[in-house]
Design an enzyme around this catalytic site. Sequence first.
Site, PDB file in Angstrom:
ATOM      1  N   HIS A  18       0.844  -1.208   0.000  1.00 36.90           N
ATOM      2  CA  HIS A  18       0.000   0.000   0.000  1.00 36.90           C
ATOM      3  C   HIS A  18       0.880   1.259   0.000  1.00 36.90           C
ATOM      4  O   HIS A  18       0.594   2.234  -0.702  1.00 36.90           O
ATOM      5  CB  HIS A  18      -0.885   0.050   1.258  1.00 36.90           C
ATOM      6  CG  HIS A  18      -1.914  -1.037   1.359  1.00 36.90           C
ATOM      7  ND1 HIS A  18      -2.035  -1.844   2.469  1.00 36.90           N
ATOM      8  CD2 HIS A  18      -2.879  -1.429   0.506  1.00 36.90           C
ATOM      9  CE1 HIS A  18      -3.034  -2.693   2.296  1.00 36.90           C
ATOM     10  NE2 HIS A  18      -3.564  -2.470   1.102  1.00 36.90           N
ATOM     11  N   LYS A  42     -15.505  -8.604   3.704  1.00 37.54           N
ATOM     12  CA  LYS A  42     -14.392  -8.922   4.599  1.00 37.54           C
ATOM     13  C   LYS A  42     -14.755  -8.647   6.045  1.00 37.54           C
ATOM     14  O   LYS A  42     -15.418  -7.660   6.340  1.00 37.54           O
ATOM     15  CB  LYS A  42     -13.171  -8.056   4.258  1.00 37.54           C
ATOM     16  CG  LYS A  42     -12.477  -8.425   2.970  1.00 37.54           C
ATOM     17  CD  LYS A  42     -11.249  -7.553   2.773  1.00 37.54           C
ATOM     18  CE  LYS A  42     -10.558  -7.837   1.445  1.00 37.54           C
ATOM     19  NZ  LYS A  42      -9.536  -6.805   1.158  1.00 37.54           N
ATOM     20  N   ARG A  91      -2.384  -6.243  -8.326  1.00 39.02           N
ATOM     21  CA  ARG A  91      -1.280  -7.201  -8.197  1.00 39.02           C
ATOM     22  C   ARG A  91      -1.384  -8.213  -9.336  1.00 39.02           C
ATOM     23  O   ARG A  91      -1.277  -7.852 -10.487  1.00 39.02           O
ATOM     24  CB  ARG A  91      -1.326  -7.889  -6.831  1.00 39.02           C
ATOM     25  CG  ARG A  91      -0.892  -6.991  -5.698  1.00 39.02           C
ATOM     26  CD  ARG A  91      -1.305  -7.565  -4.388  1.00 39.02           C
ATOM     27  NE  ARG A  91      -2.734  -7.834  -4.393  1.00 39.02           N
ATOM     28  CZ  ARG A  91      -3.457  -8.127  -3.337  1.00 39.02           C
ATOM     29  NH1 ARG A  91      -2.889  -8.265  -2.184  1.00 39.02           N
ATOM     30  NH2 ARG A  91      -4.757  -8.320  -3.433  1.00 39.02           N
ATOM     31  N   SER A 129      -2.771  -8.099   2.679  1.00 37.09           N
ATOM     32  CA  SER A 129      -3.049  -8.024   4.114  1.00 37.09           C
ATOM     33  C   SER A 129      -3.452  -9.406   4.626  1.00 37.09           C
ATOM     34  O   SER A 129      -3.039  -9.830   5.708  1.00 37.09           O
ATOM     35  CB  SER A 129      -4.176  -7.023   4.379  1.00 37.09           C
ATOM     36  OG  SER A 129      -3.801  -5.743   3.946  1.00 37.09           O
TER      37      SER A 129
HETATM   38  O1  PNS Z   1      -8.908  -3.104   0.471  1.00 34.89           O
HETATM   39  P1  PNS Z   1     -10.172  -3.621  -0.156  1.00 34.89           P
HETATM   40  O2  PNS Z   1     -10.947  -4.476   0.815  1.00 34.89           O
HETATM   41  O3  PNS Z   1      -9.912  -4.336  -1.449  1.00 34.89           O
HETATM   42  O4  PNS Z   1     -11.061  -2.326  -0.500  1.00 34.89           O
HETATM   43  C1  PNS Z   1     -12.349  -2.450  -1.055  1.00 34.89           C
HETATM   44  C2  PNS Z   1     -13.189  -1.193  -0.789  1.00 34.89           C
HETATM   45  C3  PNS Z   1     -13.313  -0.951   0.703  1.00 34.89           C
HETATM   46  C4  PNS Z   1     -12.496   0.002  -1.451  1.00 34.89           C
HETATM   47  C5  PNS Z   1     -14.599  -1.404  -1.421  1.00 34.89           C
HETATM   48  O5  PNS Z   1     -15.223  -2.517  -0.840  1.00 34.89           O
HETATM   49  C6  PNS Z   1     -15.481  -0.169  -1.326  1.00 34.89           C
HETATM   50  O6  PNS Z   1     -15.350   0.746  -2.113  1.00 34.89           O
HETATM   51  N1  PNS Z   1     -16.399  -0.152  -0.331  1.00 34.89           N
HETATM   52  C7  PNS Z   1     -17.321   0.945  -0.142  1.00 34.89           C
HETATM   53  C8  PNS Z   1     -18.689   0.666  -0.823  1.00 34.89           C
HETATM   54  C9  PNS Z   1     -18.565   0.906  -2.320  1.00 34.89           C
HETATM   55  O7  PNS Z   1     -18.590   2.032  -2.778  1.00 34.89           O
HETATM   56  N2  PNS Z   1     -18.387  -0.211  -3.092  1.00 34.89           N
HETATM   57  C10 PNS Z   1     -18.088  -0.166  -4.507  1.00 34.89           C
HETATM   58  C11 PNS Z   1     -19.246   0.067  -5.408  1.00 34.89           C
HETATM   59  S1  PNS Z   1     -20.678  -0.891  -5.097  1.00 34.89           S
END
Ligand code: PNS
Length: 160
Positions: A18, A42, A91, A129
């Site tokens: 990150h 998650k 990745r 992570s």
């Molecule tokens: O580190 P991650 O878990 O891959 O991040 C994913 C994250 C938190 C960026 C994603 O789940 C997210 O954007 N959550 C907020 C809700 C949202 O806007 N989802 C995407 C469109 S439905």
Amino acid sequence: MQKIAIYPGSFDPVTNGHIDIVKRSMKLFDKIIVTIMHNPNKQTLFTTQERLEMLQTGMKDINGLTFAVFDGLLVDYAKQRGAQAIIRGMRAVSDFEFEFQMALMNRKLNRDVQTIFLMTGLRWIFTSSSIIKEAAKFGGEISDMVPPIVNQKLKEKFKS
Ligand code: PNS
């Protein structure tokens, strides 16, 4: 006009991968808002407060960063903060489907916010992570993959 980006994620916990993405993104944007968001797929090991503290400490040497927590739609938050872009690290191929889906959904929800993908540095291509938490849980050495504060917090979490 200031070029502002949101770098969203679960950051459970922040890794050197990150940090690498943020450092490289700083060359493209004036301001980056590193934002802890909720990923409904998650369950987190660390609380939001713990994740925020690790992010702030792990990225303290990078200028131009702001840290935030937002529980809602990513594109809504981008609009609220006047951000034109969302940064995501990519990745291996395994990331592609989820990232592609998310980017297209975000674009459908708000066409004014662009998702920008940066390839993760080769050094961090196989780290995540999740895999770091798994290794740490069973006593694996992960200190060169995370900032020192994360190494310490993982040790505390998993000490028996
Ligand atoms: O580190 P991650 O878990 O891959 O991040 C994913 C994250 C938190 C960026 C994603 O789940 C997210 O954007 N959550 C907020 C809700 C949202 O806007 N989802 C995407 C469109 S439905």
